[in-house]
Design a protein around this motif. Sequence first.
Motif, PDB file in Angstrom:
ATOM      1  N   TYR A 103      34.680  45.673  36.354  1.00 38.87           N
ATOM      2  CA  TYR A 103      35.395  44.978  37.430  1.00 38.87           C
ATOM      3  C   TYR A 103      36.038  43.690  36.919  1.00 38.87           C
ATOM      4  O   TYR A 103      37.095  43.284  37.412  1.00 38.87           O
ATOM      5  CB  TYR A 103      34.453  44.669  38.585  1.00 38.87           C
ATOM      6  CG  TYR A 103      34.159  45.850  39.480  1.00 38.87           C
ATOM      7  CD1 TYR A 103      35.187  46.497  40.150  1.00 38.87           C
ATOM      8  CD2 TYR A 103      32.855  46.305  39.670  1.00 38.87           C
ATOM      9  CE1 TYR A 103      34.923  47.583  40.991  1.00 38.87           C
ATOM     10  CE2 TYR A 103      32.584  47.384  40.501  1.00 38.87           C
ATOM     11  CZ  TYR A 103      33.626  48.012  41.163  1.00 38.87           C
ATOM     12  OH  TYR A 103      33.361  49.085  41.986  1.00 38.87           O
ATOM     13  N   PRO A 107      39.974  43.577  37.970  1.00 39.46           N
ATOM     14  CA  PRO A 107      39.578  43.038  39.283  1.00 39.46           C
ATOM     15  C   PRO A 107      40.339  43.637  40.458  1.00 39.46           C
ATOM     16  O   PRO A 107      39.845  43.623  41.586  1.00 39.46           O
ATOM     17  CB  PRO A 107      39.858  41.535  39.146  1.00 39.46           C
ATOM     18  CG  PRO A 107      40.831  41.411  38.006  1.00 39.46           C
ATOM     19  CD  PRO A 107      40.498  42.526  37.074  1.00 39.46           C
ATOM     20  N   LEU A 110      38.733  46.029  43.086  1.00 44.40           N
ATOM     21  CA  LEU A 110      38.062  45.539  44.284  1.00 44.40           C
ATOM     22  C   LEU A 110      39.039  45.418  45.447  1.00 44.40           C
ATOM     23  O   LEU A 110      38.657  45.594  46.606  1.00 44.40           O
ATOM     24  CB  LEU A 110      37.415  44.183  44.002  1.00 44.40           C
ATOM     25  CG  LEU A 110      36.288  44.206  42.959  1.00 44.40           C
ATOM     26  CD1 LEU A 110      35.930  42.797  42.524  1.00 44.40           C
ATOM     27  CD2 LEU A 110      35.072  44.934  43.506  1.00 44.40           C
ATOM     28  N   GLU A 111      40.296  45.133  45.150  1.00 46.07           N
ATOM     29  CA  GLU A 111      41.313  45.046  46.191  1.00 46.07           C
ATOM     30  C   GLU A 111      41.633  46.424  46.768  1.00 46.07           C
ATOM     31  O   GLU A 111      42.026  46.548  47.928  1.00 46.07           O
ATOM     32  CB  GLU A 111      42.596  44.429  45.638  1.00 46.07           C
ATOM     33  CG  GLU A 111      42.444  43.034  45.047  1.00 46.07           C
ATOM     34  CD  GLU A 111      43.731  42.568  44.404  1.00 46.07           C
ATOM     35  OE1 GLU A 111      44.778  42.599  45.070  1.00 46.07           O
ATOM     36  OE2 GLU A 111      43.698  42.195  43.210  1.00 46.07           O
ATOM     37  N   GLU A 156      29.271  46.331  43.071  1.00 43.12           N
ATOM     38  CA  GLU A 156      30.568  45.979  43.657  1.00 43.12           C
ATOM     39  C   GLU A 156      30.487  44.648  44.396  1.00 43.12           C
ATOM     40  O   GLU A 156      31.393  43.805  44.281  1.00 43.12           O
ATOM     41  CB  GLU A 156      31.032  47.075  44.613  1.00 43.12           C
ATOM     42  CG  GLU A 156      32.391  46.790  45.226  1.00 43.12           C
ATOM     43  CD  GLU A 156      32.875  47.909  46.132  1.00 43.12           C
ATOM     44  OE1 GLU A 156      33.442  47.589  47.199  1.00 43.12           O
ATOM     45  OE2 GLU A 156      32.685  49.087  45.779  1.00 43.12           O
ATOM     46  N   SER A 157      29.407  44.430  45.152  1.00 41.68           N
ATOM     47  CA  SER A 157      29.246  43.175  45.884  1.00 41.68           C
ATOM     48  C   SER A 157      29.146  41.991  44.931  1.00 41.68           C
ATOM     49  O   SER A 157      29.783  40.947  45.139  1.00 41.68           O
ATOM     50  CB  SER A 157      27.999  43.251  46.770  1.00 41.68           C
ATOM     51  OG  SER A 157      27.769  42.025  47.426  1.00 41.68           O
ATOM     52  N   ARG A 160      32.500  41.171  43.351  1.00 42.99           N
ATOM     53  CA  ARG A 160      33.420  40.446  44.234  1.00 42.99           C
ATOM     54  C   ARG A 160      33.215  38.936  44.101  1.00 42.99           C
ATOM     55  O   ARG A 160      34.173  38.163  44.057  1.00 42.99           O
ATOM     56  CB  ARG A 160      33.218  40.869  45.689  1.00 42.99           C
ATOM     57  CG  ARG A 160      33.749  42.245  46.006  1.00 42.99           C
ATOM     58  CD  ARG A 160      33.675  42.571  47.484  1.00 42.99           C
ATOM     59  NE  ARG A 160      34.115  43.929  47.725  1.00 42.99           N
ATOM     60  CZ  ARG A 160      35.387  44.298  47.796  1.00 42.99           C
ATOM     61  NH1 ARG A 160      36.336  43.383  47.658  1.00 42.99           N
ATOM     62  NH2 ARG A 160      35.719  45.557  48.008  1.00 42.99           N
ATOM     63  N   GLN A 161      31.965  38.498  44.050  1.00 40.42           N
ATOM     64  CA  GLN A 161      31.686  37.076  43.910  1.00 40.42           C
ATOM     65  C   GLN A 161      32.141  36.552  42.553  1.00 40.42           C
ATOM     66  O   GLN A 161      32.756  35.477  42.456  1.00 40.42           O
ATOM     67  CB  GLN A 161      30.191  36.824  44.091  1.00 40.42           C
ATOM     68  CG  GLN A 161      29.658  37.191  45.469  1.00 40.42           C
ATOM     69  CD  GLN A 161      28.195  36.883  45.628  1.00 40.42           C
ATOM     70  OE1 GLN A 161      27.734  35.804  45.274  1.00 40.42           O
ATOM     71  NE2 GLN A 161      27.438  37.841  46.144  1.00 40.42           N
ATOM     72  N   GLU A 164      36.048  36.588  42.433  1.00 40.94           N
ATOM     73  CA  GLU A 164      36.627  35.564  43.301  1.00 40.94           C
ATOM     74  C   GLU A 164      36.428  34.168  42.713  1.00 40.94           C
ATOM     75  O   GLU A 164      37.336  33.328  42.746  1.00 40.94           O
ATOM     76  CB  GLU A 164      36.009  35.648  44.694  1.00 40.94           C
ATOM     77  CG  GLU A 164      36.488  34.599  45.679  1.00 40.94           C
ATOM     78  CD  GLU A 164      37.971  34.703  46.018  1.00 40.94           C
ATOM     79  OE1 GLU A 164      38.494  33.768  46.652  1.00 40.94           O
ATOM     80  OE2 GLU A 164      38.606  35.711  45.636  1.00 40.94           O
TER      81      GLU A 164
END
Length: 270
Positions: A103, A107, A110-111, A156-157, A160-161, A164
Motif C-alpha cells: 500500500y 497508495p 486505498l482510494e 488496509e485500515s 490508510r493511517q 494519510e
Amino acid sequence: MADPERSTRLLWGAQGRGGLNLERIVRAGIELADAEGLAAVSMRRVAERLGYTTMSLYRHVPGKAELVDLMRDAVMGDEPDLGPPRGWRADTEAWARAGLEFYRRHPWLLESAGVRHVPGPNSVASYERALAVIAPTGLAPAQVAAVVELVGAFVESAARQVVETARIERRTGVGHDEWWGARDSLYEHLDRYPTLTRIYEQGGYDAPLDPFEFGLQRVLDGIEVLIRDELRDETRCPVCGKAIEAGATGRPRAYCSRACQQKAYRRRKV
C-alpha cells in the motif's frame, strides 16, 4: 462505476502484443497513479503519457472505471514471494507486513478500494496465497475465509493511517511528531482529564508502541486462541494432556484432576 461484465472480459481475456495494447495502457495508468494519485488518472492523461490520442485508448478499454480494475489486478501480480512455509503465524506476519509495504508503494489502491471490484487472475492468485497460509491450521473453511478477511481488513485500515500521515507530511513539510509537539495550547487544557494525565505522567507516551506491529500481534493472538479452542481435544486435559475420565455423575469434566483444574485457574489469574 465499472461495467462488471466488461471488466471481467478485459481482466480474463487475451491481451495484444506490440504497439498500443492493453498492457501498455494499464502500466501507464499505474505509473501515473503512483506518481500523482488516482485523481490524476484519466484516459486523456494516459494517452498523453503514451503519445497517442485519447480515442485510440477507447479501442482497448471502455473508460477509466474499467482501467482502474485492470490497474488493481496488474499491481497484484507484483506482490513479493513470501518464501517457503514457516507456520501459519510467521507466514501471516510476513503477508501482513508485505501488504503494508504494498500500500505504501501504491497508495492509490486505498482510494479505489471497494466491495464490488471484479477480481482478475492476479487478485484471485493473491487471495489463494492468503487462504493457503491459514488453511493448514485446521480451522473450518468459513473460519479460514473469515480470518483472511480479518487480517486483510486490519492491514488496509493500518495502511490508510500510514499513507494519510505520509501524504500530509509531504504536502505541509511538517512531520507528524513535529506537528503534535507544537500543540502546547492544546496540552494546557488536558490536565482536567485524570486518566489521560496519569498515563502521561507515568510515561505512557514517552516511547509509543508501533501501532501496526502492536495491532498485528493482538489480531494474531486472537486467531491463535481461536485455533487452539477449535482444535482442542475435549477428551484430554488441556493442562497435562492426560485422558479425561467421565465423572461419577456422567457429566463431562474439563480437567483430569482437581490439581490440573487449580493450575488452570492460577494461570488465568496471572
